[in-house]
Write a protein that holds these residues in place. Structure first.
Motif, short mmCIF file in Angstrom:
data_model
loop_
_atom_site.label_atom_id
_atom_site.label_comp_id
_atom_site.label_asym_id
_atom_site.label_seq_id
_atom_site.Cartn_x
_atom_site.Cartn_y
_atom_site.Cartn_z
N PHE A 69 50.46 69.21 20.93
CA PHE A 69 51.87 69.00 21.26
C PHE A 69 52.78 69.08 20.05
N PHE A 70 52.21 68.99 18.85
CA PHE A 70 53.02 68.87 17.65
C PHE A 70 53.07 70.16 16.86
N PRO A 71 54.19 70.42 16.18
CA PRO A 71 54.27 71.57 15.28
C PRO A 71 53.24 71.44 14.17
N ALA A 72 52.73 72.56 13.70
CA ALA A 72 51.70 72.55 12.65
C ALA A 72 52.21 71.83 11.40
N SER A 73 53.50 72.01 11.07
CA SER A 73 54.04 71.39 9.86
C SER A 73 54.00 69.87 9.96
N TRP A 74 54.18 69.33 11.16
CA TRP A 74 54.15 67.89 11.37
C TRP A 74 52.76 67.35 11.07
N LEU A 75 51.74 68.03 11.60
CA LEU A 75 50.36 67.60 11.37
C LEU A 75 49.98 67.75 9.90
N GLU A 76 50.38 68.88 9.29
CA GLU A 76 50.04 69.12 7.88
C GLU A 76 50.62 68.03 7.00
N TYR A 77 51.80 67.55 7.32
CA TYR A 77 52.47 66.56 6.48
C TYR A 77 51.84 65.18 6.65
N PHE A 78 51.68 64.73 7.89
CA PHE A 78 51.24 63.36 8.12
C PHE A 78 49.72 63.19 8.05
N PHE A 79 48.97 64.30 8.16
CA PHE A 79 47.52 64.21 8.05
C PHE A 79 46.99 64.89 6.80
N LYS A 80 47.88 65.10 5.83
CA LYS A 80 47.48 65.77 4.58
C LYS A 80 46.32 65.02 3.92
N ASP A 81 45.32 65.80 3.49
CA ASP A 81 44.15 65.25 2.80
C ASP A 81 43.31 64.33 3.68
N CYS A 82 43.54 64.38 4.99
CA CYS A 82 42.75 63.56 5.91
C CYS A 82 41.68 64.40 6.60
N ARG A 83 40.57 63.78 6.87
CA ARG A 83 39.50 64.46 7.57
C ARG A 83 39.95 64.86 8.98
N ASP A 84 40.89 64.06 9.55
CA ASP A 84 41.38 64.35 10.90
C ASP A 84 41.95 65.76 10.99
N LEU A 85 42.71 66.17 9.97
CA LEU A 85 43.35 67.48 10.01
C LEU A 85 42.29 68.58 10.04
N LEU A 86 41.23 68.43 9.24
CA LEU A 86 40.15 69.41 9.24
C LEU A 86 39.50 69.50 10.61
N GLU A 87 39.27 68.36 11.24
CA GLU A 87 38.62 68.36 12.55
C GLU A 87 39.55 68.92 13.63
N ILE A 88 40.85 68.67 13.51
CA ILE A 88 41.81 69.24 14.45
C ILE A 88 41.79 70.76 14.36
N ARG A 89 41.77 71.29 13.14
CA ARG A 89 41.71 72.75 12.95
C ARG A 89 40.43 73.32 13.54
N MET A 90 39.32 72.64 13.31
CA MET A 90 38.04 73.14 13.82
C MET A 90 38.02 73.15 15.34
N LYS A 91 38.59 72.12 15.97
CA LYS A 91 38.64 72.09 17.44
C LYS A 91 39.44 73.26 17.97
N LYS A 92 40.55 73.58 17.29
CA LYS A 92 41.39 74.68 17.74
C LYS A 92 40.67 76.01 17.57
N GLN A 93 39.99 76.20 16.43
CA GLN A 93 39.27 77.45 16.18
C GLN A 93 38.13 77.66 17.17
N LYS A 94 37.48 76.58 17.56
CA LYS A 94 36.35 76.67 18.49
C LYS A 94 36.81 76.75 19.95
N GLY A 95 38.11 76.62 20.18
CA GLY A 95 38.61 76.66 21.56
C GLY A 95 38.41 75.36 22.31
N ASP A 96 38.21 74.26 21.59
CA ASP A 96 37.97 72.97 22.23
C ASP A 96 39.24 72.15 22.43
#
Length: 336
Positions: A103-130
């Motif tokens: 639901f959120f713009p990529a810039s919003w997630l990049e800013y508030f989840f910077k250097d967090c493991r959550d951001l990496l896992e969010i990206r992986m879920k999107k790449q895997k189609g999950d």
């Protein structure tokens, strides 16, 4: 809420598990957590007054020996607060953050989840189609990366210097006191007080027209909006714009000519004020249903009606009907 007179000492004794305040070993003001007790008592008292109204407490005595009597008719005015559930499962909260990322713009997630493991896992879920939740609008708009910066400027009451260039004007600089961010139809708008500009509050800046990154100004006192200003500001409009000298019509009557359009506007209302006044059916002058709304006639309202094509018709007032008639004529000329 016991409808008995109580003092701070009574409440402290109850907190300590004593039978009465007479069992306190010292004056209540010398008890541990007395400061926290007074603050909590004030907060709860104010919460009760918000629900029940002024005059629901009687008070006697001075500050140290003050006593209170609740006389409100509601015996449990804070039931909704006590019964509200708290998300106490960290994994449940984490899963919510992961799944709502779409639901959120990529810039919003990049800013508030910077250097967090959550951001990496969010990206992986999107790449895997999950990722199975997303917004329908394209989030790659000009300057959308400014959202987190502007959010924090509002949060911290930070005055900004903003370079701004409308489509048909020269670039100019605003000294801006940001109050409110709102998205409409995929476009983000910043509202606030722009020094030397009108209106005094609710000045609208479209993010895609901002030039460069705004700068903080530290030698100007922030000017907040009046209490509840933006609730009233948006109450009678669709979208984000107020036209100069615009009028709010108490009842604009709109007719839906097909059951599909009628049900579409019934389940996805044009505005919160919308009310059905004629159920869809067959009448002497045709098959239709009608509803009314109370709004200002701005461009967003006009667009919301016209996007339904021949499915919707403005019935009254004539002033609004004539405006739509002219819009439709102008549109038809393009196709002659």
């Amino acid at each position: 809420m016991s409808h008995r007179w109580v003092t701070y000492a009574d409440i402290m004794a109850d907190y300590l598990g004593l039978n009465s305040s007479k069992e306190l070993t010292c004056n209540v003001t010398n008890c541990d957590n007395y400061g926290e007790l007074k603050k909590a008592f004030r907060d709860i008292r104010n919460a009760i007054i918000e629900r029940v109204g002024n005059g629901c407490f009687e008070e006697e005595g001075n500050n140290r020996n003050k006593r209170f009597l609740y006389i409100g008719k509601d015996n449990d005015p804070l039931a909704d607060m006590r019964n509200a559930k708290v998300i106490n499962n960290l994994r449940q909260y984490w899963k919510f953050c992961q799944d709502s990322a779409g639901f959120f713009p990529a810039s919003w997630l990049e800013y508030f989840f910077k250097d967090c493991r959550d951001l990496l896992e969010i990206r992986m879920k999107k790449q895997k189609g999950d990722q199975f939740l997303s917004a329908s609008l394209d989030r790659m708009h000009t300057n959308i990366e400014l959202l987190p910066f502007l959010y924090e400027a509002i949060e911290h009451k930070q005055v900004l210097s903003i370079s701004y260039k409308p489509y048909d004007e020269e670039e100019y600089t605003l000294t801006f006191h940001p109050h409110y961010l709102k998205e409409f139809n995929g476009r983000w708008h910043l509202f606030g007080h722009a020094e030397g500009q009108t209106p005094k509050f609710g000045y609208n800046i479209a993010l895609d027209r901002v030039v460069g990154k705004p700068r903080e100004i530290y030698n100007i006192v922030f000017q907040p909006a009046p209490c509840d200003f933006y609730n009233a500001f948006f109450w009678n409009i669709i979208g984000v714009s107020h036209l100069p000298n615009a009028k709010v019509y108490d009842s604009i009557r709109i007719r839906a000519h097909t059951l599909k359009v009628f049900m579409l506007t019934e389940t996805k209302k044009l505005h919160h004020s919308q009310q059905t006044i004629v159920p869809f059916g067959r009448y002497d002058d045709g098959e239709y249903g009608e509803f009314s709304i109370r709004v200002e006639v701005n461009n967003e309202f006009i667009g919301s009606v016209l996007q339904m094509g021949a499915g919707l018709e403005i019935v009254s007032p004539n002033e609004v009907r004539d405006l739509f008639k002219q819009r439709v004529k102008d549109l038809a000329k393009l196709y002659e």
